[in-house]
Design an enzyme around this catalytic site. Structure first.
Site, PDB file in Angstrom:
ATOM      1  CE  LYS A  85      -4.220  -1.128   2.564  1.00  0.00           C
ATOM      2  NZ  LYS A  85      -5.021  -0.660   3.715  1.00  0.00           N
ATOM      3  CG  ASP A 126     -11.826   1.044   6.646  1.00  0.00           C
ATOM      4  OD1 ASP A 126     -10.930   0.214   6.872  1.00  0.00           O
ATOM      5  OD2 ASP A 126     -13.015   0.857   6.993  1.00  0.00           O
ATOM      6  CB  THR A 127     -10.690  -0.849   1.161  1.00  0.00           C
ATOM      7  OG1 THR A 127      -9.819   0.195   0.744  1.00  0.00           O
ATOM      8  CG2 THR A 127     -11.223  -1.560  -0.074  1.00  0.00           C
ATOM      9  NE  ARG A 167      -5.041   0.095  -1.511  1.00  0.00           N
ATOM     10  CZ  ARG A 167      -5.760  -1.019  -1.417  1.00  0.00           C
ATOM     11  NH1 ARG A 167      -6.695  -1.142  -0.525  1.00  0.00           N
ATOM     12  NH2 ARG A 167      -5.515  -2.046  -2.203  1.00  0.00           N
TER      13      ARG A 167
HETATM   14  P1  IMP Z   1      -8.400  -2.318   4.289  1.00  0.00           P
HETATM   15  O1  IMP Z   1      -9.356  -1.300   4.807  1.00  0.00           O
HETATM   16  O2  IMP Z   1      -7.521  -1.797   3.192  1.00  0.00           O
HETATM   17  O3  IMP Z   1      -7.660  -3.026   5.365  1.00  0.00           O
HETATM   18  O4  IMP Z   1      -9.286  -3.429   3.568  1.00  0.00           O
HETATM   19  C1  IMP Z   1     -10.238  -4.225   4.262  1.00  0.00           C
HETATM   20  C2  IMP Z   1     -10.424  -5.532   3.524  1.00  0.00           C
HETATM   21  O5  IMP Z   1     -10.970  -5.286   2.220  1.00  0.00           O
HETATM   22  C3  IMP Z   1      -9.132  -6.320   3.284  1.00  0.00           C
HETATM   23  O6  IMP Z   1      -8.855  -7.165   4.369  1.00  0.00           O
HETATM   24  C4  IMP Z   1      -9.478  -7.123   2.037  1.00  0.00           C
HETATM   25  O7  IMP Z   1     -10.196  -8.272   2.368  1.00  0.00           O
HETATM   26  C5  IMP Z   1     -10.395  -6.179   1.276  1.00  0.00           C
HETATM   27  N1  IMP Z   1      -9.643  -5.391   0.279  1.00  0.00           N
HETATM   28  C6  IMP Z   1      -9.128  -4.150   0.452  1.00  0.00           C
HETATM   29  N2  IMP Z   1      -8.506  -3.746  -0.666  1.00  0.00           N
HETATM   30  C7  IMP Z   1      -8.623  -4.760  -1.549  1.00  0.00           C
HETATM   31  C8  IMP Z   1      -8.163  -4.933  -2.883  1.00  0.00           C
HETATM   32  O8  IMP Z   1      -7.510  -4.082  -3.501  1.00  0.00           O
HETATM   33  N3  IMP Z   1      -8.495  -6.102  -3.454  1.00  0.00           N
HETATM   34  C9  IMP Z   1      -9.194  -7.071  -2.824  1.00  0.00           C
HETATM   35  N4  IMP Z   1      -9.624  -6.978  -1.584  1.00  0.00           N
HETATM   36  C10 IMP Z   1      -9.346  -5.814  -0.943  1.00  0.00           C
END
Ligand code: IMP
Length: 193
Positions: free
Chosen positions: A12, A68-69, A177
């Site tokens: 990231k 956050d994703t 992202r």
């Molecule tokens: P975070 O907020 O970036 O930690 O994302 C939370 C969760 O979303 C991660 O644990 C993944 O399961 C999923 N996720 C986030 N970004 C991606 C991506 O680019 N591809 C696939 N899954 C993602």
């Protein structure tokens, strides 16, 4: 200008730095000694991004951001959404989450979904938010070994492959992202004038 990014994930950091260029030096919170997991207790992606950014702002008082994703699946009323990381339960793996989604989507024809990222940036105490989104569909089976998370079952609109079959550069170019971080950097360029 140096900006702290709330992450311990080198991929990231590299992705965000390549978008930020040489004008902005991104420092990971992990490299500044933040080893604790900041608890994501918010009910939305925006709340969680803000919790993480505020934590860094209060600790360092320096420009910082957090993301956050979530994966939102239409037929599952937006799940796993904010629970994407731990959808199959506390301590689950990416593969567990993917299997849970495939099981829940078994036999469902409406396969529309999107990845959404919210970035929260704090440079002077007031948060600013940036959103990135990629529309796509959930495949019937997994394909590809690259990427992480739900990439093996997410096919972006207009592509014949899942995100797990794309090169890192290709994914970064279209990723949720990447879009959110690009908006943040454009804002910072204006703000820095
Ligand atoms: P975070 O907020 O970036 O930690 O994302 C939370 C969760 O979303 C991660 O644990 C993944 O399961 C999923 N996720 C986030 N970004 C991606 C991506 O680019 N591809 C696939 N899954 C993602």
């Amino acid at each position: 200008m140096e900006i702290i990014f709330a992450t311990a994930n080198r991929h990231k950091l590299k992705e965000a730095q390549s978008i930020a260029g040489t004008e902005f030096q991104l420092l990971s919170s992990a490299s500044l000694g933040v080893t604790e997991d900041i608890e994501e207790t918010g009910a939305t992606l925006k709340e969680n991004a803000l919790i993480k950014a505020k934590y860094l702002w209060e600790k360092f008082g320096r420009p910082c951001f957090a993301d956050d994703t979530g994966l939102e699946i239409d037929a599952l009323e937006g799940r796993p959404g904010v629970y994407s990381a731990r959808y199959a339960g506390e301590g689950c793996s990416f593969a567990d989450n993917v299997q849970k989604v495939l099981k829940e989507m078994n036999g469902i024809t409406n396969r529309g979904a999107r990845f959404k990222t919210i970035v929260a940036l704090i440079t002077d105490g007031t948060p600013h938010f940036f959103e990135g989104c990629v529309e796509g569909t959930i495949t019937e089976t997994t394909s590809g070994e690259k990427g992480f998370g739900y990439d093996p079952v997410f096919k972006p609109a207009g592509y014949d492959t899942t995100m797990a079959e794309m090169s890192e550069e290709e994914k970064n170019r279209i990723s949720h992202r990447g879009i959110a971080v690009t908006k943040m950097i454009e804002y910072l360029r204006q703000y820095n004038k």
